[in-house]
Design a protein around this motif. Structure first.
Motif, PDB file in Angstrom:
ATOM      1  N   LEU A   1      24.764  15.941 -38.886  1.00 17.15           N
ATOM      2  CA  LEU A   1      24.575  14.216 -38.524  1.00 17.15           C
ATOM      3  C   LEU A   1      23.695  13.868 -39.499  1.00 17.15           C
ATOM      4  N   TYR A   2      23.991  13.008 -40.444  1.00 16.75           N
ATOM      5  CA  TYR A   2      23.197  12.354 -41.433  1.00 16.75           C
ATOM      6  C   TYR A   2      22.838  10.980 -40.855  1.00 16.75           C
ATOM      7  N   ALA A   3      21.397  10.595 -41.180  1.00 15.97           N
ATOM      8  CA  ALA A   3      20.941   9.438 -40.530  1.00 15.97           C
ATOM      9  C   ALA A   3      21.559   8.261 -41.851  1.00 15.97           C
ATOM     10  N   GLU A   4      22.217   7.589 -41.230  1.00 14.71           N
ATOM     11  CA  GLU A   4      22.798   6.635 -42.156  1.00 14.71           C
ATOM     12  C   GLU A   4      22.613   4.911 -41.882  1.00 14.71           C
ATOM     13  N   LYS A   5      21.836   5.148 -40.780  1.00 15.72           N
ATOM     14  CA  LYS A   5      21.352   3.399 -40.212  1.00 15.72           C
ATOM     15  C   LYS A   5      20.068   3.257 -40.500  1.00 15.72           C
ATOM     16  N   GLY A   6      19.629   2.049 -40.207  1.00 17.18           N
ATOM     17  CA  GLY A   6      18.154   1.724 -40.230  1.00 17.18           C
ATOM     18  C   GLY A   6      17.249   2.181 -41.538  1.00 17.18           C
ATOM     19  N   ARG A   7      16.393   2.859 -41.160  1.00 20.78           N
ATOM     20  CA  ARG A   7      15.518   3.238 -42.402  1.00 20.78           C
ATOM     21  C   ARG A   7      15.950   4.657 -43.192  1.00 20.78           C
ATOM     22  N   GLY A   8      17.023   5.296 -42.610  1.00 24.48           N
ATOM     23  CA  GLY A   8      17.305   6.641 -42.870  1.00 24.48           C
ATOM     24  C   GLY A   8      16.658   7.701 -42.439  1.00 24.48           C
ATOM     25  N   HIS A   9      15.908   7.539 -41.442  1.00 22.17           N
ATOM     26  CA  HIS A   9      14.946   8.429 -40.743  1.00 22.17           C
ATOM     27  C   HIS A   9      15.896   9.294 -39.631  1.00 22.17           C
ATOM     28  N   VAL A  10      15.608  10.571 -39.563  1.00 21.59           N
ATOM     29  CA  VAL A  10      16.380  11.496 -38.479  1.00 21.59           C
ATOM     30  C   VAL A  10      16.350  10.487 -37.060  1.00 21.59           C
ATOM     31  N   SER A  11      15.152   9.936 -36.589  1.00 23.36           N
ATOM     32  CA  SER A  11      15.226   9.187 -35.618  1.00 23.36           C
ATOM     33  C   SER A  11      16.200   7.969 -35.270  1.00 23.36           C
ATOM     34  N   ASP A  12      16.822   7.603 -36.554  1.00 24.11           N
ATOM     35  CA  ASP A  12      18.049   6.620 -36.546  1.00 24.11           C
ATOM     36  C   ASP A  12      19.175   7.241 -36.092  1.00 24.11           C
ATOM     37  N   ILE A  13      19.306   8.384 -36.024  1.00 24.92           N
ATOM     38  CA  ILE A  13      20.542   9.026 -35.421  1.00 24.92           C
ATOM     39  C   ILE A  13      20.394   9.052 -33.919  1.00 24.92           C
ATOM     40  N   ASP A  14      21.317   8.321 -33.243  1.00 34.01           N
ATOM     41  CA  ASP A  14      21.389   7.939 -31.804  1.00 34.01           C
ATOM     42  C   ASP A  14      21.624   9.519 -30.888  1.00 34.01           C
ATOM     43  N   VAL A  15      21.316   9.188 -29.721  1.00 30.35           N
ATOM     44  CA  VAL A  15      21.620  10.214 -28.708  1.00 30.35           C
ATOM     45  C   VAL A  15      23.277  10.366 -28.898  1.00 30.35           C
ATOM     46  N   GLU A  16      23.904   8.989 -28.384  1.00 30.49           N
ATOM     47  CA  GLU A  16      25.231   9.165 -28.558  1.00 30.49           C
ATOM     48  C   GLU A  16      26.062   9.715 -29.687  1.00 30.49           C
ATOM     49  N   ASP A  17      25.305   9.837 -30.933  1.00 28.49           N
ATOM     50  CA  ASP A  17      25.923  10.475 -32.107  1.00 28.49           C
ATOM     51  C   ASP A  17      25.846  11.783 -31.940  1.00 28.49           C
ATOM     52  N   VAL A  18      24.770  12.470 -31.313  1.00 28.61           N
ATOM     53  CA  VAL A  18      24.828  13.770 -30.999  1.00 28.61           C
ATOM     54  C   VAL A  18      25.847  14.283 -29.790  1.00 28.61           C
ATOM     55  N   LEU A  19      25.717  13.459 -28.590  1.00 29.05           N
ATOM     56  CA  LEU A  19      26.766  13.681 -27.662  1.00 29.05           C
ATOM     57  C   LEU A  19      28.094  13.851 -28.066  1.00 29.05           C
ATOM     58  N   LYS A  20      28.508  12.865 -28.851  1.00 28.88           N
ATOM     59  CA  LYS A  20      29.920  12.768 -29.416  1.00 28.88           C
ATOM     60  C   LYS A  20      30.210  13.997 -30.256  1.00 28.88           C
ATOM     61  N   CYS A  21      29.298  14.465 -31.107  1.00 29.58           N
ATOM     62  CA  CYS A  21      29.463  15.813 -32.147  1.00 29.58           C
ATOM     63  C   CYS A  21      29.602  16.929 -31.077  1.00 29.58           C
ATOM     64  N   TYR A  22      28.580  16.898 -30.124  1.00 25.51           N
ATOM     65  CA  TYR A  22      28.903  18.178 -29.043  1.00 25.51           C
ATOM     66  C   TYR A  22      30.070  18.256 -28.308  1.00 25.51           C
ATOM     67  N   ALA A  23      30.624  17.053 -28.037  1.00 32.54           N
ATOM     68  CA  ALA A  23      31.795  17.013 -27.107  1.00 32.54           C
ATOM     69  C   ALA A  23      33.166  17.534 -28.249  1.00 32.54           C
ATOM     70  N   GLN A  24      32.917  17.135 -29.381  1.00 32.92           N
ATOM     71  CA  GLN A  24      33.951  17.852 -30.454  1.00 32.92           C
ATOM     72  C   GLN A  24      34.060  19.187 -30.446  1.00 32.92           C
ATOM     73  N   MET A  25      32.695  19.738 -30.834  1.00 27.28           N
ATOM     74  CA  MET A  25      32.613  21.135 -30.804  1.00 27.28           C
ATOM     75  C   MET A  25      32.519  21.981 -29.584  1.00 27.28           C
ATOM     76  N   LYS A  26      32.506  21.431 -28.257  1.00 27.53           N
ATOM     77  CA  LYS A  26      32.560  22.204 -27.196  1.00 27.53           C
ATOM     78  C   LYS A  26      33.553  23.383 -27.037  1.00 27.53           C
ATOM     79  N   ASN A  27      34.794  23.030 -27.362  1.00 27.39           N
ATOM     80  CA  ASN A  27      35.926  24.046 -27.077  1.00 27.39           C
ATOM     81  C   ASN A  27      35.634  25.080 -28.322  1.00 27.39           C
ATOM     82  N   SER A  28      34.885  24.906 -29.374  1.00 25.47           N
ATOM     83  CA  SER A  28      34.457  26.046 -30.255  1.00 25.47           C
ATOM     84  C   SER A  28      33.321  26.768 -29.950  1.00 25.47           C
ATOM     85  N   ILE A  29      32.614  26.495 -28.836  1.00 24.04           N
ATOM     86  CA  ILE A  29      31.342  27.107 -28.796  1.00 24.04           C
ATOM     87  C   ILE A  29      31.756  28.391 -27.822  1.00 24.04           C
TER      88      ILE A  29
END
Length: 375
Positions: free
Chosen positions: A347-375
């Motif tokens: 997940l790349y920081a694409e918003k705000g200042r481009g810092h990692v903290s600009d990556i939202d919790v929702e972004d991580v949750l969405k990525c986790y959901a997409q990977m869940k069946n592969s884990i």
């Protein structure tokens, strides 16, 4: 076989008994460069390869001294390397280290191009007596007009020609180019990515740590390894984001077990915040930090079902051990990103200042959901 004409003449390399490689390597750097240095050792088994890790800061920052300590432990476990010089806490300590290195009578000393190339050239010059000195140059300060002064005493200077690499390349491609350019060491592309072998004693100790930190009836829940801090605030995730992610993942699967990785100076404060929050205190959360030995960290990563981390060595260890991974990164230096697979996402920081903290919790949750069946 390499078709490169190496910077270090082959007769000098073949006659050498001791080589000192000077670079302020961090954990991720060493993970990736060791493949190519080991290939050098395989080509010339009689060559002793020593590493100089001191970053020339000469301060008492706990994170860098702690990292240096565990790096030395790791390197000492690798049979291809002989002696390692760690980070210094003072100028006096560095002077003692230089004197110790000087006694080794190196036949070849190489400095890697860095943002402080001239400083490492100075250290190499102090260590060098009659050896062959090769100094890397990253930036030509003052348009290169003072290079003859900065790199005086060097038999050769060089810069890494990254123009030879594809636009979409990985850090392993850079290290292959570096070592091939210096020594004429070429290996197959399929062997670029590293692996890690963990001594069995640490796997056993990790199993005990997990058993001691989680209740027996929670043993079936996924073990989720979380790391929100780096050595650069621009690469950090905020603590409230970390706790928010844990709450959301716990809501999805209450049996999940969460390991929060921190440096020793953060352990007490994180544990206190968890204990003071009734919701977090009721969840299966353990706080981990490396205690006595480097291998405690990769052993726990290897035992985890998924690793969620900001841009640190942890994402590289997860890659090396082929663990499911969600890595959060800035868009700066994308060649450090792990290869994307069904079980490894970036997940790349694409918003705000481009810092990692600009990556939202929702972004991580969405990525986790997409990977869940592969884990």
């Amino acid at each position: 076989m390499s078709t490169t004409i190496p910077i270090i003449p082959q007769p000098i390399l073949q006659q050498a008994k001791r080589l000192l490689f000077i670079s302020p390597l961090a954990l991720g750097d060493f993970l990736y460069i060791k493949t190519f240095l080991i290939a050098l050792k395989a080509k010339q088994p009689g060559l002793e390869i020593d590493l100089w890790l001191d970053d020339n800061r000469n301060n008492q920052d706990s994170w860098r001294l702690s990292r240096s300590k565990i790096m030395k432990q790791w390197i000492e476990s690798e049979p291809a390397f002989n002696h390692t010089y760690g980070c210094c806490s003072s100028k006096e300590e560095q002077e003692k280290l230089i004197a110790s290195a000087k006694e080794r009578n190196y036949d070849i000393i190489v400095t890697e191009p860095t943002s402080k190339s001239e400083r490492f050239a100075s250290i190499a010059r102090q260590i060098n007596s009659d050896g062959y000195l090769v100094c890397g140059v990253e930036k030509k300060r003052f348009a290169g007009l003072l290079n003859n002064w900065f790199y005086r005493g060097a038999d050769k200077t060089y810069s890494l020609d990254v123009g030879k690499l594809k636009a979409q390349h990985h850090i392993t491609d850079r290290y292959h180019l570096l070592i091939d350019s210096l020594f004429g060491i070429d290996i197959d592309k399929a062997q670029f990515m590293p692996d890690m072998t963990i001594p069995q004693a640490f796997n056993q100790a990790t199993a005990s740590w997990i058993a001691n930190n989680f209740k027996a009836n929670d043993s079936q829940g996924k073990l989720i390894f979380l790391n929100h801090l780096s050595t650069n605030s621009k690469r950090d995730w905020r603590l409230e984001q970390l706790f928010g992610l844990i709450e959301q993942l716990h809501a999805q699967a209450s049996e999940s077990r969460f390991v929060i990785n921190v440096t020793p100076d953060h352990v007490d404060s994180i544990r206190s915040k968890i204990a003071d929050d009734p919701k977090l205190a009721a969840m299966n959360i353990a706080v981990f930090t490396v205690g006595d030995h480097f291998f405690e960290l990769p052993a726990l990563i290897a035992a985890s079902d998924i690793v969620i981390t900001v841009e640190t060595a942890i994402m590289h260890f997860a890659t090396a051990m082929k663990r499911p991974l969600i890595a959060m990164m800035r868009q700066k230096k994308p060649y450090w990103a792990p290869p994307v697979t069904p079980t490894a996402q970036v997940l790349y920081a694409e918003k705000g200042r481009g810092h990692v903290s600009d990556i939202d919790v929702e972004d991580v949750l969405k990525c986790y959901a997409q990977m869940k069946n592969s884990i």
